[in-house]
Write an enzyme that holds these catalytic residues in place. Structure first.
Site, PDB file in Angstrom:
ATOM      1  CD  GLU A  14      -2.682   1.604   0.336  1.00 38.76           C
ATOM      2  OE1 GLU A  14      -3.048   2.771   0.177  1.00 38.76           O
ATOM      3  OE2 GLU A  14      -3.101   0.652  -0.346  1.00 38.76           O
ATOM      4  CB  CYS A  48      -4.907   6.423  -0.329  1.00 35.15           C
ATOM      5  SG  CYS A  48      -5.390   5.737  -1.927  1.00 35.15           S
TER       6      CYS A  48
END
Length: 233
Positions: A14, A48
């Site tokens: 990630e 994000c």
């Protein structure tokens, strides 16, 4: 990754990082804000690739704040009852964001609520309008950590080269957005800066291109091409 490799365990990487928005000296401010505010307010900034801070010409900072407030009020009329705006996901994250905001204010930041100067948001009330922050510095948590919420620091610059240097001096962004119609400035950003993804005069939408080839697919294709070349040498 090392521990996972020893045990043949699949992992997911990630990517993280602060995602800046550069506003140039010429673009219409209402247009720039309309493109930026969608990405920042979607899920209350809990994405994000949401804009993490704004690089704004110093003499346009006040215009940016007022344009953001106008746009926010237009997007979310009757804010408290509006069902189109999300709340902070849980108490833990609300407490984290409250501490981040308090840290910035204690170190000299100024707060500008998207709903004019509404009362200070608290962790108990998880539905926050965007909190714009000016006079931010590198020693503040809000400029060190990925925000993932409705806080938006504004960093001012004197010239475009200074804005580019600011980004180059820091870890590479997850996403990078430029609000500009200037071809030369677009070229400067796309050739001189590195980021996980870039958008010009938009935010967030680059991850919505579901038919774009993934990195894994591109790697597989390159491997096949290389194998075929070796086969026919």
């Amino acid at each position: 990754m090392f521990a996972a490799a020893d045990n043949l365990t699949p992992v997911t990487l990630e990517l993280g990082g602060k995602s800046p928005v550069i506003i140039d000296d010429q673009i219409d401010m209402d247009v720039a804000v309309s493109r930026l505010i969608y990405g920042k307010c979607l899920n209350a900034g809990q994405i994000c690739v949401a804009p993490d801070y704004v690089l704004c010409p110093e003499h346009r900072q006040e215009a940016f704040i007022h344009a953001y407030q106008r746009a926010f009020r237009a997007m979310y009329p009757d804010f408290e009852a509006n069902q189109d705006y999300s709340q902070i996901i849980n108490q833990t994250q609300a407490t984290r964001l409250e501490a981040t905001l308090q840290d910035a204010l204690e170190k000299g930041a100024r707060r500008w609520c998207a709903l004019d100067q509404e009362a200070m948001p608290t962790a108990e009330k998880r539905r926050w309008p965007t909190q714009l922050l000016t006079h931010v510095t590198d020693d503040m948590r809000v400029m060190q950590e990925e925000i993932f919420g409705p806080l938006l620091p504004i960093v001012t610059y004197q010239n475009f080269t200074e804005a580019l240097a600011y980004i180059q001096a820091r870890p590479r962004p997850l996403a990078l957005y430029l609000m500009s119609n200037d071809t030369e400035k677009r070229t400067q950003v796309t050739t001189q800066l590195h980021a996980g993804g870039m958008g010009i005069n938009e935010t967030v939408f680059h991850v919505a291109a579901e038919d774009a080839p993934s990195a894994a697919l591109a790697t597989l294709a390159w491997g096949i091409i290389t194998a075929l070349k070796l086969l026919y040498l």
